[in-house]
Design a protein around this motif. Structure first.
Motif, short mmCIF file in Angstrom:
data_model
loop_
_atom_site.label_atom_id
_atom_site.label_comp_id
_atom_site.label_asym_id
_atom_site.label_seq_id
_atom_site.Cartn_x
_atom_site.Cartn_y
_atom_site.Cartn_z
N HIS A 75 -10.00 10.20 47.52
CA HIS A 75 -10.61 9.11 46.75
C HIS A 75 -12.14 9.23 46.73
O HIS A 75 -12.75 9.52 47.76
N ALA A 109 -14.72 2.05 48.19
CA ALA A 109 -15.41 0.76 48.27
C ALA A 109 -14.54 -0.35 47.69
O ALA A 109 -14.44 -1.45 48.26
N GLU A 110 -13.88 -0.05 46.58
CA GLU A 110 -13.02 -1.05 45.93
C GLU A 110 -11.82 -1.39 46.80
O GLU A 110 -11.47 -2.56 46.97
N LEU A 111 -11.20 -0.38 47.39
CA LEU A 111 -10.00 -0.59 48.19
C LEU A 111 -10.29 -1.34 49.49
O LEU A 111 -9.46 -2.11 49.98
N SER A 170 -19.36 -2.14 50.03
CA SER A 170 -20.25 -1.53 49.05
C SER A 170 -20.18 -0.01 49.13
O SER A 170 -19.79 0.56 50.17
N ALA A 205 -16.58 5.25 45.12
CA ALA A 205 -16.40 3.99 44.39
C ALA A 205 -15.01 3.40 44.62
O ALA A 205 -14.85 2.19 44.79
N LYS A 206 -14.00 4.27 44.62
CA LYS A 206 -12.62 3.81 44.84
C LYS A 206 -12.43 3.32 46.27
O LYS A 206 -11.75 2.30 46.50
N TYR A 245 -13.07 -3.29 49.96
CA TYR A 245 -13.93 -4.45 49.69
C TYR A 245 -15.27 -4.35 50.39
O TYR A 245 -15.75 -5.29 51.05
#
Length: 217
Positions: free
Chosen positions: A172, A178-180, A184, A175-176, A182
Protein backbone atom coordinates in the motif's frame (compact mmCIF):
# COMPACT_ATOMS: atom_id res chain seq x y z
CA UNK A 1 31.50 -38.59 -16.08
CA UNK A 2 29.58 -36.48 -13.54
CA UNK A 3 26.45 -34.79 -14.90
CA UNK A 4 26.51 -31.01 -15.03
CA UNK A 5 24.69 -29.05 -12.33
CA UNK A 6 21.84 -27.27 -14.11
CA UNK A 7 21.54 -23.80 -12.60
CA UNK A 8 18.72 -21.25 -12.81
CA UNK A 9 19.73 -17.66 -11.93
CA UNK A 10 17.19 -15.31 -10.30
CA UNK A 11 18.78 -11.86 -10.11
CA UNK A 12 17.25 -8.49 -10.98
CA UNK A 13 20.49 -6.67 -11.81
CA UNK A 14 21.42 -7.38 -15.43
CA UNK A 15 25.16 -6.79 -14.97
CA UNK A 16 25.34 -9.13 -11.99
CA UNK A 17 23.29 -11.76 -13.79
CA UNK A 18 25.56 -11.59 -16.84
CA UNK A 19 28.61 -11.76 -14.59
CA UNK A 20 27.29 -14.87 -12.88
CA UNK A 21 26.58 -16.51 -16.23
CA UNK A 22 30.14 -15.76 -17.37
CA UNK A 23 31.55 -17.16 -14.11
CA UNK A 24 29.45 -20.31 -14.31
CA UNK A 25 30.58 -20.94 -17.88
CA UNK A 26 34.18 -21.19 -16.63
CA UNK A 27 33.23 -24.29 -14.63
CA UNK A 28 32.68 -27.33 -16.86
CA UNK A 29 30.54 -28.96 -14.17
CA UNK A 30 27.98 -26.15 -14.19
CA UNK A 31 25.46 -25.05 -16.80
CA UNK A 32 23.03 -22.10 -16.82
CA UNK A 33 19.68 -23.39 -18.06
CA UNK A 34 17.47 -20.41 -17.24
CA UNK A 35 17.29 -16.94 -15.75
CA UNK A 36 14.78 -14.41 -14.44
CA UNK A 37 14.84 -10.76 -13.35
CA UNK A 38 12.11 -10.81 -10.69
CA UNK A 39 10.29 -13.14 -8.32
CA UNK A 40 7.14 -13.70 -10.36
CA UNK A 41 9.14 -14.39 -13.50
CA UNK A 42 11.24 -16.90 -11.56
CA UNK A 43 8.20 -18.94 -10.59
CA UNK A 44 6.81 -18.76 -14.13
CA UNK A 45 10.04 -19.89 -15.82
CA UNK A 46 11.45 -22.37 -13.31
CA UNK A 47 11.17 -25.94 -14.64
CA UNK A 48 11.78 -28.48 -11.85
CA UNK A 49 12.54 -31.20 -14.42
CA UNK A 50 15.30 -29.13 -16.03
CA UNK A 51 16.85 -27.38 -13.00
CA UNK A 52 18.99 -28.81 -10.21
CA UNK A 53 19.89 -25.60 -8.40
CA UNK A 54 18.13 -22.25 -8.02
CA UNK A 55 20.64 -19.45 -7.41
CA UNK A 56 18.58 -16.55 -6.07
CA UNK A 57 18.92 -13.03 -4.68
CA UNK A 58 16.67 -11.95 -1.81
CA UNK A 59 15.79 -8.42 -2.87
CA UNK A 60 13.88 -8.62 -6.15
CA UNK A 61 10.90 -6.82 -7.72
CA UNK A 62 7.31 -8.10 -7.65
CA UNK A 63 8.01 -10.99 -5.27
CA UNK A 64 10.80 -11.25 -2.71
CA UNK A 65 13.39 -13.98 -2.76
CA UNK A 66 12.15 -15.30 0.59
CA UNK A 67 8.64 -15.81 -0.77
CA UNK A 68 9.96 -17.41 -3.96
CA UNK A 69 12.07 -19.83 -1.90
CA UNK A 70 9.07 -20.85 0.19
CA UNK A 71 6.89 -21.30 -2.90
CA UNK A 72 9.50 -23.40 -4.67
CA UNK A 73 10.18 -25.61 -1.65
CA UNK A 74 6.46 -26.10 -1.02
CA UNK A 75 5.96 -27.32 -4.59
CA UNK A 76 9.36 -28.83 -5.43
CA UNK A 77 10.93 -29.92 -2.11
CA UNK A 78 13.87 -31.73 -3.74
CA UNK A 79 15.11 -28.67 -5.63
CA UNK A 80 18.26 -27.24 -4.12
CA UNK A 81 18.26 -23.49 -3.43
CA UNK A 82 21.32 -21.32 -2.86
CA UNK A 83 20.89 -17.67 -1.85
CA UNK A 84 23.39 -15.20 -3.33
CA UNK A 85 22.75 -11.77 -1.82
CA UNK A 86 24.29 -8.60 -0.48
CA UNK A 87 22.55 -9.00 2.90
CA UNK A 88 24.77 -10.43 5.64
CA UNK A 89 22.58 -9.54 8.65
CA UNK A 90 21.51 -12.68 10.50
CA UNK A 91 17.84 -11.69 10.28
CA UNK A 92 18.00 -12.12 6.50
CA UNK A 93 19.89 -15.39 6.91
CA UNK A 94 17.27 -16.79 9.28
CA UNK A 95 14.39 -15.66 7.05
CA UNK A 96 15.94 -17.38 4.02
CA UNK A 97 16.75 -20.60 5.89
CA UNK A 98 13.31 -20.76 7.47
CA UNK A 99 11.76 -20.39 4.00
CA UNK A 100 13.76 -23.42 2.86
CA UNK A 101 17.08 -22.21 1.42
CA UNK A 102 19.83 -24.84 1.48
CA UNK A 103 22.71 -22.39 1.46
CA UNK A 104 23.51 -18.70 1.87
CA UNK A 105 26.35 -16.81 0.18
CA UNK A 106 27.00 -13.07 0.32
CA UNK A 107 28.00 -11.25 -2.85
CA UNK A 108 31.40 -10.15 -1.56
CA UNK A 109 32.45 -13.80 -1.24
CA UNK A 110 35.21 -15.24 -3.42
CA UNK A 111 34.62 -17.47 -6.43
CA UNK A 112 36.01 -20.32 -4.33
CA UNK A 113 33.33 -19.69 -1.67
CA UNK A 114 30.61 -19.86 -4.32
CA UNK A 115 32.05 -23.07 -5.74
CA UNK A 116 32.20 -24.61 -2.25
CA UNK A 117 28.61 -23.56 -1.63
CA UNK A 118 27.37 -25.17 -4.84
CA UNK A 119 29.26 -28.40 -4.11
CA UNK A 120 27.95 -28.65 -0.56
CA UNK A 121 24.37 -27.80 -1.42
CA UNK A 122 24.29 -30.31 -4.29
CA UNK A 123 25.57 -33.00 -1.92
CA UNK A 124 22.58 -32.36 0.33
CA UNK A 125 24.53 -30.36 2.90
CA UNK A 126 23.91 -26.82 4.08
CA UNK A 127 26.29 -23.93 3.53
CA UNK A 128 26.78 -20.48 5.06
CA UNK A 129 29.31 -17.92 3.90
CA UNK A 130 32.20 -17.58 6.38
CA UNK A 131 31.34 -13.89 6.71
CA UNK A 132 27.86 -14.65 8.04
CA UNK A 133 28.56 -17.86 9.91
CA UNK A 134 30.14 -16.08 12.90
CA UNK A 135 27.20 -13.66 13.14
CA UNK A 136 24.77 -16.57 13.27
CA UNK A 137 26.85 -18.41 15.87
CA UNK A 138 27.06 -15.26 18.00
CA UNK A 139 23.29 -14.95 17.75
CA UNK A 140 22.87 -18.43 19.23
CA UNK A 141 25.41 -17.79 21.98
CA UNK A 142 23.90 -14.43 22.93
CA UNK A 143 20.41 -15.89 22.86
CA UNK A 144 19.20 -12.93 20.80
CA UNK A 145 17.55 -14.98 18.08
CA UNK A 146 17.23 -18.42 16.54
CA UNK A 147 16.09 -19.95 13.25
CA UNK A 148 12.61 -20.35 14.77
CA UNK A 149 12.50 -16.60 15.48
CA UNK A 150 13.54 -14.95 12.20
CA UNK A 151 11.62 -11.77 12.98
CA UNK A 152 13.11 -11.04 16.41
CA UNK A 153 13.87 -7.39 15.62
CA UNK A 154 10.18 -6.79 14.99
CA UNK A 155 9.72 -7.12 18.75
CA UNK A 156 11.30 -3.67 19.02
CA UNK A 157 8.47 -2.08 17.01
CA UNK A 158 5.46 -0.41 18.60
CA UNK A 159 1.97 -1.68 17.86
CA UNK A 160 1.32 1.16 15.43
CA UNK A 161 4.65 0.57 13.69
CA UNK A 162 3.72 -3.07 13.17
CA UNK A 163 0.42 -2.02 11.63
CA UNK A 164 2.22 0.34 9.27
CA UNK A 165 4.80 -2.34 8.44
CA UNK A 166 2.10 -4.88 7.61
CA UNK A 167 0.48 -2.44 5.17
CA UNK A 168 3.86 -1.54 3.62
CA UNK A 169 4.61 -5.22 3.03
CA UNK A 170 1.20 -5.60 1.38
CA UNK A 171 2.25 -2.89 -1.06
CA UNK A 172 0.00 0.00 0.00
CA UNK A 173 1.22 3.56 -0.74
CA UNK A 174 1.53 6.14 2.04
CA UNK A 175 -1.80 7.79 1.21
CA UNK A 176 -3.67 4.49 1.48
CA UNK A 177 -1.95 3.58 4.75
CA UNK A 178 -2.89 6.98 6.17
CA UNK A 179 -6.50 6.43 5.11
CA UNK A 180 -6.70 2.92 6.57
CA UNK A 181 -5.13 3.91 9.92
CA UNK A 182 -6.79 7.35 10.18
CA UNK A 183 -3.47 9.16 10.47
CA UNK A 184 -1.69 11.78 8.35
CA UNK A 185 0.69 10.96 5.51
CA UNK A 186 3.43 12.76 7.43
CA UNK A 187 2.83 10.44 10.39
CA UNK A 188 3.02 7.42 8.10
CA UNK A 189 6.37 8.65 6.77
CA UNK A 190 7.66 9.14 10.32
CA UNK A 191 6.61 5.60 11.29
CA UNK A 192 8.31 4.18 8.20
CA UNK A 193 11.53 6.04 9.02
CA UNK A 194 11.48 4.63 12.56
CA UNK A 195 10.72 1.11 11.29
CA UNK A 196 13.62 1.11 8.83
CA UNK A 197 15.96 2.48 11.50
CA UNK A 198 14.96 -0.19 14.02
CA UNK A 199 15.11 -3.03 11.49
CA UNK A 200 18.33 -1.69 9.94
CA UNK A 201 17.12 -1.67 6.35
CA UNK A 202 17.55 1.04 3.72
CA UNK A 203 14.30 0.89 1.75
CA UNK A 204 10.85 -0.69 1.41
CA UNK A 205 12.15 -3.46 -0.84
CA UNK A 206 14.49 -4.61 1.92
CA UNK A 207 11.61 -4.41 4.40
CA UNK A 208 9.56 -6.80 2.28
CA UNK A 209 12.55 -9.13 1.92
CA UNK A 210 13.18 -9.17 5.67
CA UNK A 211 9.58 -9.81 6.63
CA UNK A 212 8.78 -12.18 3.75
CA UNK A 213 5.36 -13.71 4.35
CA UNK A 214 5.73 -14.02 8.11
CA UNK A 215 2.72 -12.87 10.16
CA UNK A 216 3.03 -9.52 11.90
CA UNK A 217 1.46 -9.50 15.38
Amino acid sequence: MTAQVRIFIAEDHTLLREGLKALIKTNPDWDVVGEAADGVETLERLDPDAVDLLLIDLTMPRLTGVRVIKEVKDNFPTMRILVLTGHSDEEFVYAALKAGADGYVVKDSTNEDLAAAVRNVMKGNGYLSPTVSMDVIRGYIDGKTSPDQPQSKIDALTGREREVLALVVEGHPNAKIAELLYISIKTVEKHKTNIMRKLKVANQSELRTLVGDAPLP
